[in-house]
Design a protein around this motif. Sequence first.
Motif, short mmCIF file in Angstrom:
data_model
loop_
_atom_site.label_atom_id
_atom_site.label_comp_id
_atom_site.label_asym_id
_atom_site.label_seq_id
_atom_site.Cartn_x
_atom_site.Cartn_y
_atom_site.Cartn_z
N LEU A 163 17.14 -8.57 14.87
CA LEU A 163 16.94 -9.98 15.20
C LEU A 163 15.91 -10.63 14.28
O LEU A 163 16.08 -11.75 13.81
CB LEU A 163 16.51 -10.12 16.66
CG LEU A 163 17.58 -9.82 17.71
CD1 LEU A 163 16.95 -9.66 19.08
CD2 LEU A 163 18.63 -10.92 17.73
N VAL A 164 14.82 -9.91 14.01
CA VAL A 164 13.79 -10.45 13.13
C VAL A 164 14.33 -10.58 11.70
O VAL A 164 14.11 -11.60 11.03
CB VAL A 164 12.54 -9.55 13.14
CG1 VAL A 164 11.52 -10.02 12.10
CG2 VAL A 164 11.90 -9.55 14.53
N LEU A 165 15.05 -9.58 11.24
CA LEU A 165 15.60 -9.60 9.88
C LEU A 165 16.63 -10.70 9.70
O LEU A 165 16.78 -11.27 8.61
CB LEU A 165 16.22 -8.25 9.55
CG LEU A 165 15.24 -7.07 9.42
CD1 LEU A 165 15.99 -5.76 9.31
CD2 LEU A 165 14.33 -7.28 8.22
N ALA A 166 17.33 -11.02 10.80
CA ALA A 166 18.35 -12.07 10.72
C ALA A 166 17.75 -13.42 10.36
O ALA A 166 18.43 -14.29 9.82
CB ALA A 166 19.10 -12.16 12.05
N VAL A 217 5.06 -8.52 10.61
CA VAL A 217 5.86 -9.63 10.07
C VAL A 217 6.83 -10.19 11.09
O VAL A 217 7.53 -11.18 10.83
CB VAL A 217 6.61 -9.18 8.80
CG1 VAL A 217 5.63 -8.79 7.71
CG2 VAL A 217 7.57 -8.02 9.10
N GLY A 218 6.90 -9.56 12.25
CA GLY A 218 7.74 -10.05 13.34
C GLY A 218 7.18 -9.55 14.65
O GLY A 218 7.08 -8.33 14.84
N ASP A 219 6.76 -10.44 15.51
CA ASP A 219 6.02 -10.04 16.71
C ASP A 219 6.69 -10.54 17.98
O ASP A 219 6.85 -11.75 18.17
CB ASP A 219 4.59 -10.60 16.62
CG ASP A 219 3.61 -9.82 17.49
OD1 ASP A 219 4.06 -9.19 18.46
OD2 ASP A 219 2.41 -9.85 17.18
N LEU A 220 7.07 -9.61 18.86
CA LEU A 220 7.70 -9.94 20.14
C LEU A 220 6.88 -9.38 21.29
O LEU A 220 7.41 -8.97 22.31
CB LEU A 220 9.12 -9.39 20.19
CG LEU A 220 10.09 -9.92 19.13
CD1 LEU A 220 11.42 -9.19 19.21
CD2 LEU A 220 10.29 -11.42 19.29
#
Length: 352
Positions: A163-166, A217-220
């Motif tokens: 999802l982050v890479l998308a 670089v992507g935080d959930l």
Amino acid sequence: MTRPSLLTRRAFGALTALSAATVFAPAAVRAQAEGAAALGRVTIAVGGQGVLYHLPLALADQLGYFRAEGLEVSVRDFSGGALALQAVQDGAADVCSGAFEHTIRQQLRGQAYRSLVVQGRAPQLALGVSLRALPGYKDLADLRGRRVGVSSVGSSTQLAASLVLARAGLGPRDVSFVGVGSGSAAVSALRSGQVHALCHADPIMTLLEQKADLRIVGDLRSLKAAQEMFGGSMPASCLYAPQAFVQKQPAQAQALANGIVHALKWLQTAAPADLVKAVPSGYLLGDRGVYLAAFGRVRETYSTNGLMPDDGAATALRVLARVHPELADAKVDLARTYTNEYVRKARQKFNV
């Protein structure tokens, strides 16, 4: 009449003392002792037992909440959620502690699984890039063709990474996902260069971030971030089981829900010192400060009551369809992927 032997008198005295202790013990203690194994044994498979993602399960086990419900629980740890699910499918475990979206995936494969109680209302996951392997990293596009570590292929860590890479237009096939396990194994995989990036849970990600091993670089790991990414309430960790277990073992299912709801209530007021005492020392990854910092970051994401959010199942299906477009038109009976029945009773019992 012959006199009783010394051994007989001692045995009689011991039995009498035990009986007296049982009679005069507090009612709650007596009930726990008498019902300790009344409901039998349940084996729970979990992917990465020591991560904060599964903390309610760890607390319910360590604090004796399952035993207080008359249930003997055996927890089997696997390197990732997909492998924990496989253990349930193979009959090596009865119940799984893992990501809710697995219940949807299994229904699409013709297998009925149902969430019994929700532990987390956000994924608590983050994607980080190795500062050593990619010192010149600028944006997510730089991960094209790189190796991304996840707990196990097919687990929620892979879904989150996808999802982050998308966001950068990268599809699942634009990177190589590598199963690296959990705990120290995941830390070692990032530090050794086995992978260029890692998507995982805390305290692993906070440890690597604080030790300057990676850059997030992507935080959930917050409710706000999850809401922005998913556009709704995204149920994460839960206890889910085959429908056959739910039907055949309703008392065990209720005891499991009771234990988790009790743990969730404990979490609402627990002090940091209480938490450190409650969990096994191995969960701290050798750094108590980092563990508590990680807990403070994700604390708000734990469910306050164990209920499935009203929009939770629909959000999970929508998120899955983003990564797997073929699911967009799939026929899914979301009402059969979870139940709030046991949690409602648990909330009444513990005044949650």
